[in-house]
Design an enzyme around this catalytic site. Sequence first.
Site, PDB file in Angstrom:
ATOM      1  N   GLU A  90    -110.684 -22.688   3.621  1.00 21.01           N
ATOM      2  CA  GLU A  90    -111.145 -21.501   3.096  1.00 21.01           C
ATOM      3  C   GLU A  90    -111.023 -20.811   3.133  1.00 21.01           C
ATOM      4  OE1 GLU A  90    -115.430 -21.817   2.410  1.00 21.01           O
ATOM      5  OE2 GLU A  90    -115.661 -24.269   4.143  1.00 21.01           O
ATOM      6  N   CYS A 122    -115.802 -27.165   3.070  1.00 19.18           N
ATOM      7  CA  CYS A 122    -114.952 -27.412   4.202  1.00 19.18           C
ATOM      8  C   CYS A 122    -114.417 -29.083   3.938  1.00 19.18           C
ATOM      9  CB  CYS A 122    -116.686 -28.084   5.340  1.00 19.18           C
ATOM     10  SG  CYS A 122    -117.912 -26.586   5.395  1.00 19.18           S
ATOM     11  N   THR A 165    -124.659 -19.833  13.434  1.00 17.89           N
ATOM     12  CA  THR A 165    -123.256 -21.342  13.241  1.00 17.89           C
ATOM     13  C   THR A 165    -122.563 -20.886  12.797  1.00 17.89           C
ATOM     14  OG1 THR A 165    -123.925 -21.621  10.710  1.00 17.89           O
ATOM     15  CG2 THR A 165    -125.720 -22.128  11.472  1.00 17.89           C
ATOM     16  N   SER A 215    -128.638 -25.791   0.665  1.00 19.66           N
ATOM     17  CA  SER A 215    -127.181 -26.193   0.679  1.00 19.66           C
ATOM     18  C   SER A 215    -126.640 -27.307   1.471  1.00 19.66           C
ATOM     19  CB  SER A 215    -125.817 -25.203   1.413  1.00 19.66           C
ATOM     20  OG  SER A 215    -126.636 -25.482   3.090  1.00 19.66           O
ATOM     21  N   HIS A 256    -119.653 -34.169   8.449  1.00 18.00           N
ATOM     22  CA  HIS A 256    -118.959 -32.898   8.304  1.00 18.00           C
ATOM     23  C   HIS A 256    -120.673 -32.469   9.372  1.00 18.00           C
ATOM     24  CE1 HIS A 256    -117.856 -28.951   7.382  1.00 18.00           C
ATOM     25  NE2 HIS A 256    -119.331 -29.259   6.557  1.00 18.00           N
ATOM     26  N   LYS A 265    -130.251 -35.215  10.153  1.00 19.80           N
ATOM     27  CA  LYS A 265    -131.199 -34.935   9.188  1.00 19.80           C
ATOM     28  C   LYS A 265    -129.851 -35.590   8.158  1.00 19.80           C
ATOM     29  CE  LYS A 265    -132.266 -29.750   8.901  1.00 19.80           C
ATOM     30  NZ  LYS A 265    -133.363 -30.449   8.577  1.00 19.80           N
ATOM     31  N   ASN A 314    -119.403 -24.098  13.872  1.00 22.75           N
ATOM     32  CA  ASN A 314    -118.686 -24.464  12.561  1.00 22.75           C
ATOM     33  C   ASN A 314    -117.282 -24.780  12.425  1.00 22.75           C
ATOM     34  OD1 ASN A 314    -118.742 -25.464   9.715  1.00 22.75           O
ATOM     35  ND2 ASN A 314    -120.144 -24.478   9.024  1.00 22.75           N
ATOM     36  N   SER A 347    -119.157 -27.691   0.312  1.00 25.77           N
ATOM     37  CA  SER A 347    -119.475 -27.039  -0.585  1.00 25.77           C
ATOM     38  C   SER A 347    -118.853 -26.943  -2.195  1.00 25.77           C
ATOM     39  CB  SER A 347    -120.844 -25.440  -0.065  1.00 25.77           C
ATOM     40  OG  SER A 347    -121.025 -26.263   0.570  1.00 25.77           O
TER      41      SER A 347
HETATM   42  N1  COA Z   1    -138.068 -24.281  19.110  1.00 18.42           N
HETATM   43  C1  COA Z   1    -137.586 -24.973  17.898  1.00 18.42           C
HETATM   44  N2  COA Z   1    -137.060 -25.630  16.693  1.00 18.42           N
HETATM   45  C2  COA Z   1    -137.237 -25.058  15.587  1.00 18.42           C
HETATM   46  C3  COA Z   1    -137.595 -23.669  16.632  1.00 18.42           C
HETATM   47  C4  COA Z   1    -138.359 -22.734  17.431  1.00 18.42           C
HETATM   48  N3  COA Z   1    -138.887 -22.395  18.174  1.00 18.42           N
HETATM   49  N4  COA Z   1    -137.838 -22.091  15.336  1.00 18.42           N
HETATM   50  C5  COA Z   1    -137.180 -23.416  13.925  1.00 18.42           C
HETATM   51  N5  COA Z   1    -136.952 -23.977  15.006  1.00 18.42           N
HETATM   52  C6  COA Z   1    -136.160 -24.728  13.582  1.00 18.42           C
HETATM   53  C7  COA Z   1    -136.724 -25.084  11.866  1.00 18.42           C
HETATM   54  O1  COA Z   1    -137.865 -26.192  12.314  1.00 18.42           O
HETATM   55  C8  COA Z   1    -135.486 -25.698  11.866  1.00 18.42           C
HETATM   56  O2  COA Z   1    -135.319 -26.843  12.220  1.00 18.42           O
HETATM   57  P1  COA Z   1    -135.178 -28.269  10.571  1.00 18.42           P
HETATM   58  O3  COA Z   1    -134.879 -28.071   9.599  1.00 18.42           O
HETATM   59  O4  COA Z   1    -135.383 -29.705  11.559  1.00 18.42           O
HETATM   60  O5  COA Z   1    -136.943 -28.723  10.693  1.00 18.42           O
HETATM   61  C9  COA Z   1    -134.781 -25.389  12.662  1.00 18.42           C
HETATM   62  O6  COA Z   1    -135.143 -24.614  13.676  1.00 18.42           O
HETATM   63  C10 COA Z   1    -133.709 -24.329  11.310  1.00 18.42           C
HETATM   64  O7  COA Z   1    -134.903 -23.296  11.296  1.00 18.42           O
HETATM   65  P2  COA Z   1    -135.134 -21.868   9.654  1.00 18.42           P
HETATM   66  O8  COA Z   1    -135.973 -22.166   9.666  1.00 18.42           O
HETATM   67  O9  COA Z   1    -134.647 -23.822   8.666  1.00 18.42           O
HETATM   68  O10 COA Z   1    -133.651 -21.462   9.724  1.00 18.42           O
HETATM   69  P3  COA Z   1    -133.279 -20.293   8.965  1.00 18.42           P
HETATM   70  O11 COA Z   1    -134.546 -20.256   8.144  1.00 18.42           O
HETATM   71  O12 COA Z   1    -132.547 -19.759   9.174  1.00 18.42           O
HETATM   72  O13 COA Z   1    -131.282 -20.951   8.653  1.00 18.42           O
HETATM   73  C11 COA Z   1    -129.857 -22.728   8.056  1.00 18.42           C
HETATM   74  C12 COA Z   1    -130.847 -22.056   9.007  1.00 18.42           C
HETATM   75  C13 COA Z   1    -129.390 -23.418   8.494  1.00 18.42           C
HETATM   76  C14 COA Z   1    -130.339 -23.181   6.253  1.00 18.42           C
HETATM   77  C15 COA Z   1    -129.056 -21.553   8.395  1.00 18.42           C
HETATM   78  O14 COA Z   1    -128.602 -21.192   9.820  1.00 18.42           O
HETATM   79  C16 COA Z   1    -127.745 -21.034   7.291  1.00 18.42           C
HETATM   80  O15 COA Z   1    -128.106 -20.801   6.534  1.00 18.42           O
HETATM   81  N6  COA Z   1    -126.367 -21.955   8.126  1.00 18.42           N
HETATM   82  C17 COA Z   1    -125.390 -21.529   7.130  1.00 18.42           C
HETATM   83  C18 COA Z   1    -125.341 -22.695   5.766  1.00 18.42           C
HETATM   84  C19 COA Z   1    -125.470 -24.309   6.268  1.00 18.42           C
HETATM   85  O16 COA Z   1    -124.647 -24.536   7.276  1.00 18.42           O
HETATM   86  N7  COA Z   1    -125.306 -25.369   5.782  1.00 18.42           N
HETATM   87  C20 COA Z   1    -125.235 -26.529   6.091  1.00 18.42           C
HETATM   88  C21 COA Z   1    -124.595 -27.699   4.580  1.00 18.42           C
HETATM   89  S1  COA Z   1    -123.166 -27.281   3.909  1.00 18.42           S
END
Ligand code: COA
Length: 423
Positions: A90, A122, A165, A215, A256, A265, A314, A347
Amino acid sequence: MKAISNQVSSRVGLEALAVAVPRRYLAIEDLAVARGVPPAKFTSGLGAREMAVADPGEDTVALAATAASRLLRESDVDPGRIGMVVVGTETGVDHSKAAASYVQGLLGLPKAMRTFDTQHACYGGTAGIMAAADWIASGSARGRAAIVICADIARYGVKTAGEPTQGGGAVAVLVSDTPDLVAFDRGTNGVFATNVHDFWRPLDRREPLVDGHYSIDCYLEAAAGAYRMWRGEAVAAGLVPGEGMASEVLARIAYHVPFCKMAKKAHVHLRKSELEDRGVVLDEAAIAAEEIAAAASFERQVAPGLSLAARIGNTYTASLYFGIASLLHGQAAALAGERIGMFSYGSGCSSEFFSGTVGPNAAAIIARAKLDDVLASRVRIDVAEYERIMALAASEPVAESPASGTFRFTGSDEGRRTYATGA
Ligand code: COA
């Protein structure tokens, strides 16, 4: 060296694999400190340790060609056996000319072949692998094999939620009718697709637009849907019993992995949806028991497949295949003859759950990928250097000699891209 056979085989799958990763990496804790985020959020919250950092010379074609040339060399593949080269990506380098055509030319492969790219976020690599597998199983390949390269640079941008990531890399697989690494269970694949905007990258953008939390929900819905279909087909084919948790019949499951926590998850969700499908009522006590069972099953069935993702980040299309490589790197001997599950998600979205059996010589075959050496040859950089590389124009690679056996993008003349290789 294997020869071409004219017999149509009922077996098809992965015969061998090789990988390529960018030369540099960033320790994820360094990134957390620079961003003022508790490191535990990235290490424990996302499951990351290190993140590959590609410079403009390490574009998708360079990584794909490096992985494919290692595959041919280390697995002693006769180029005359190859009738198809596919790049699933991609993050291609041209809206029209296929990355696969660059790879064919750079590797000096025969002209009597199909070359093309496959794209669906992906999932694009799996689309290519399944197209190759069906080409072989149909008999049209007439004994020839396909090289499918899943190659991507996952770039979200500096100071975005997706930044920790990021990553990049390529996995080249040889798909053939002598699937010594993993023989696919043909005819049982489960698929799930739906039109969603969870992650997309309009043609004029270098970084994607992503609705990160949505996502995750899209991924989970797709995983449950594709798995449900696989389970139905696998039970009908007698591969797994109709009673009990079909997912537990699989020795390992490779998912993935956009970030390592996502696999956890997915696994928890897949088990929960399987229990619901079976009509199991989850009262408070049952939920507590399932939490313990899911955690144990994650450690046994899934965690062994995450070692490379934790150190590379990733890799979009290549992510599932780095997962399979991780699994076999550590456990191929123990898994010989065992059935594993594989889940690919792209996605947009399109996804596939499929299964296969690990071959008796898989340990010797995966050893040829020299995964420890590939990772050990990387250099650690600091955040300032990472940010400097991120700011470089994609079209202007810095002059740097390619390491032995690797390819680098060296420049372009009206989009005619040139590459160099290290002797
Ligand atoms: N210590 C330990 N864990 C912590 C923490 C700390 N101090 N602070 C936050 N966390 C955990 C959160 O609880 C969460 O875990 P959980 O989902 O099991 O509850 C995790 O860390 C991520 O925190 P979150 O606040 O959700 O992160 P974010 O809003 O900054 O973004 C993504 C996380 C994945 C959404 C972001 O990295 C992203 O957009 N990634 C790209 C898209 C992607 O990969 N999508 C996946 C499907 S294709």
